[in-house]
Motif scaffolding. Structure first.
Motif, mmCIF file in Angstrom:
data_model
loop_
_atom_site.group_PDB
_atom_site.id
_atom_site.type_symbol
_atom_site.label_atom_id
_atom_site.label_comp_id
_atom_site.label_asym_id
_atom_site.label_seq_id
_atom_site.Cartn_x
_atom_site.Cartn_y
_atom_site.Cartn_z
ATOM 1 N N GLU A 143 0.858 -1.193 0.000
ATOM 2 C CA GLU A 143 0.000 0.000 0.000
ATOM 3 C C GLU A 143 0.894 1.243 0.000
ATOM 4 N N TYR A 144 1.505 1.532 -1.154
ATOM 5 C CA TYR A 144 2.524 2.574 -1.235
ATOM 6 C C TYR A 144 1.987 3.971 -0.943
ATOM 7 N N ASP A 145 0.811 4.304 -1.475
ATOM 8 C CA ASP A 145 0.257 5.642 -1.240
ATOM 9 C C ASP A 145 -0.011 5.872 0.247
ATOM 10 N N GLU A 146 -0.588 4.864 0.903
ATOM 11 C CA GLU A 146 -0.860 4.980 2.336
ATOM 12 C C GLU A 146 0.442 5.065 3.129
ATOM 13 N N ALA A 147 1.445 4.322 2.693
ATOM 14 C CA ALA A 147 2.743 4.367 3.374
ATOM 15 C C ALA A 147 3.348 5.765 3.288
ATOM 16 N N ILE A 148 3.246 6.378 2.131
ATOM 17 C CA ILE A 148 3.748 7.750 1.971
ATOM 18 C C ILE A 148 2.967 8.706 2.867
ATOM 19 N N GLU A 149 1.638 8.541 2.907
ATOM 20 C CA GLU A 149 0.815 9.407 3.767
ATOM 21 C C GLU A 149 1.252 9.320 5.228
ATOM 22 N N TRP A 150 1.443 8.088 5.724
ATOM 23 C CA TRP A 150 1.854 7.927 7.120
ATOM 24 C C TRP A 150 3.248 8.494 7.354
ATOM 25 N N SER A 151 4.151 8.282 6.411
ATOM 26 C CA SER A 151 5.503 8.810 6.600
ATOM 27 C C SER A 151 5.516 10.331 6.511
ATOM 28 N N ASP A 152 4.630 10.916 5.702
ATOM 29 C CA ASP A 152 4.531 12.377 5.624
ATOM 30 C C ASP A 152 4.118 12.979 6.965
ATOM 31 N N LYS A 153 3.316 12.258 7.744
ATOM 32 C CA LYS A 153 2.862 12.771 9.040
ATOM 33 C C LYS A 153 4.015 12.973 10.007
ATOM 34 N N THR A 158 14.853 9.421 8.666
ATOM 35 C CA THR A 158 14.248 8.092 8.647
ATOM 36 C C THR A 158 13.011 8.067 7.761
ATOM 37 N N ALA A 159 12.176 9.088 7.866
ATOM 38 C CA ALA A 159 10.987 9.161 7.013
ATOM 39 C C ALA A 159 11.396 9.310 5.550
ATOM 40 N N SER A 160 12.412 10.111 5.284
ATOM 41 C CA SER A 160 12.877 10.297 3.910
ATOM 42 C C SER A 160 13.460 9.013 3.340
ATOM 43 N N VAL A 161 14.220 8.284 4.138
ATOM 44 C CA VAL A 161 14.798 7.018 3.674
ATOM 45 C C VAL A 161 13.689 6.028 3.329
ATOM 46 N N LEU A 162 12.661 5.968 4.165
ATOM 47 C CA LEU A 162 11.530 5.084 3.876
ATOM 48 C C LEU A 162 10.825 5.518 2.589
ATOM 49 N N GLN A 163 10.612 6.816 2.430
ATOM 50 C CA GLN A 163 9.962 7.303 1.222
ATOM 51 C C GLN A 163 10.799 7.000 -0.016
ATOM 52 N N LEU A 164 12.105 7.125 0.099
ATOM 53 C CA LEU A 164 12.985 6.793 -1.019
ATOM 54 C C LEU A 164 12.830 5.325 -1.403
ATOM 55 N N ILE A 219 10.172 3.451 -0.859
ATOM 56 C CA ILE A 219 8.825 3.261 -1.421
ATOM 57 C C ILE A 219 8.778 3.734 -2.875
ATOM 58 N N TYR A 220 9.257 4.961 -3.129
ATOM 59 C CA TYR A 220 9.214 5.487 -4.493
ATOM 60 C C TYR A 220 10.066 4.643 -5.442
ATOM 61 N N SER A 221 11.204 4.168 -4.970
ATOM 62 C CA SER A 221 12.058 3.323 -5.809
ATOM 63 C C SER A 221 11.361 2.010 -6.128
ATOM 64 N N GLN A 222 10.751 1.400 -5.125
ATOM 65 C CA GLN A 222 10.042 0.137 -5.334
ATOM 66 C C GLN A 222 8.889 0.311 -6.319
ATOM 67 N N ALA A 223 8.223 1.462 -6.230
ATOM 68 C CA ALA A 223 7.081 1.725 -7.106
ATOM 69 C C ALA A 223 7.518 2.199 -8.498
ATOM 70 N N GLY A 224 8.811 2.467 -8.668
ATOM 71 C CA GLY A 224 9.298 2.941 -9.957
ATOM 72 C C GLY A 224 8.957 4.389 -10.233
ATOM 73 N N ASN A 225 8.652 5.140 -9.188
ATOM 74 C CA ASN A 225 8.350 6.565 -9.332
ATOM 75 C C ASN A 225 9.676 7.327 -9.197
ATOM 76 N N TRP A 226 10.431 7.353 -10.291
ATOM 77 C CA TRP A 226 11.800 7.874 -10.246
ATOM 78 C C TRP A 226 11.852 9.371 -10.033
ATOM 79 N N ASP A 227 10.856 10.105 -10.509
ATOM 80 C CA ASP A 227 10.856 11.558 -10.296
ATOM 81 C C ASP A 227 10.759 11.883 -8.807
ATOM 82 N N LYS A 228 9.817 11.228 -8.126
ATOM 83 C CA LYS A 228 9.665 11.457 -6.676
ATOM 84 C C LYS A 228 10.884 10.929 -5.918
ATOM 85 N N ALA A 229 11.381 9.759 -6.327
ATOM 86 C CA ALA A 229 12.569 9.194 -5.675
ATOM 87 C C ALA A 229 13.745 10.156 -5.816
#
Length: 170
Positions: A95-105, A115-121, A123-133
């Motif tokens: 649930e990548y979108d929800e994971a980003i939402e929780w980490s944004d909090k 730590t939140a940024s590393v997790l987001q990195l 997540i975005y890498s796993q999802a292939g969202n290279w711009d956000k990563a």
């Protein structure tokens, strides 16, 4: 640890510390014993409850961990370790979108949380969202320009983002 327990037999802080040490070492039966002891001393203790959630997460019992974390966060919304653990659980469930939402909090309580940024990195890498990563990797490098791991990740992600951009142009 044994010496601390003998010296301070009814100390919730000692039991919580022992639980963290055993959780880090993946010695889950020992961690369970100390989590139980801490909760017996004070069932409402935030750290003991978080350690219990972490124990469930380590065992793969993600629903049980979530059932502990949600009320804990209702009581103490600023408990960033719980926010990150909930984000990690969402990520593990895909649930990548929800994971980003929780980490944004986390940023509401700790605006410079690596730590939140590393997790987001991750997540975005796993999802292939290279711009956000790429954005997250650049932020990590800005905040810690000497961190070789962040520099390598930035280079790898920049290459993938450029590949992705080239594919769109074709």
């Amino acid at each position: 640890m044994r010496q601390l327990n003998e010296r301070f037999p009814d100390s919730i802080r000692v039991d919580n510390l022992a639980a963290v040490i055993f959780l880090s070492a993946d010695k889950l039966p020992d961690a369970q014993r100390h989590v139980d002891a801490a909760l017996l001393l004070d069932p409402s203790d935030i750290d003991a409850r978080f350690n219990q959630a972490m124990l469930h997460r380590k065992r793969g019992e993600l629903d049980q961990a979530r059932k502990i974390l949600k009320p804990l966060l209702e009581e103490q919304p600023s408990h960033t370790k719980s926010l990150l653990l909930l984000a990690r659980i969402q990520y593990l469930e895909g649930e990548y979108d929800e994971a980003i939402e929780w980490s944004d909090k986390v940023y509401a309580y700790d605006s410079a949380s690596a730590t939140a940024s590393v997790l987001q990195l991750e997540i975005y890498s796993q999802a292939g969202n290279w711009d956000k990563a790429l954005q997250v990797a650049q932020r990590l490098v800005r905040e810690d320009p000497q961190n070789v791991r962040y520099l390598v990740q930035l280079a790898e992600i920049a290459a993938k983002a450029n590949e992705s951009e080239l594919r769109r142009i074709r």
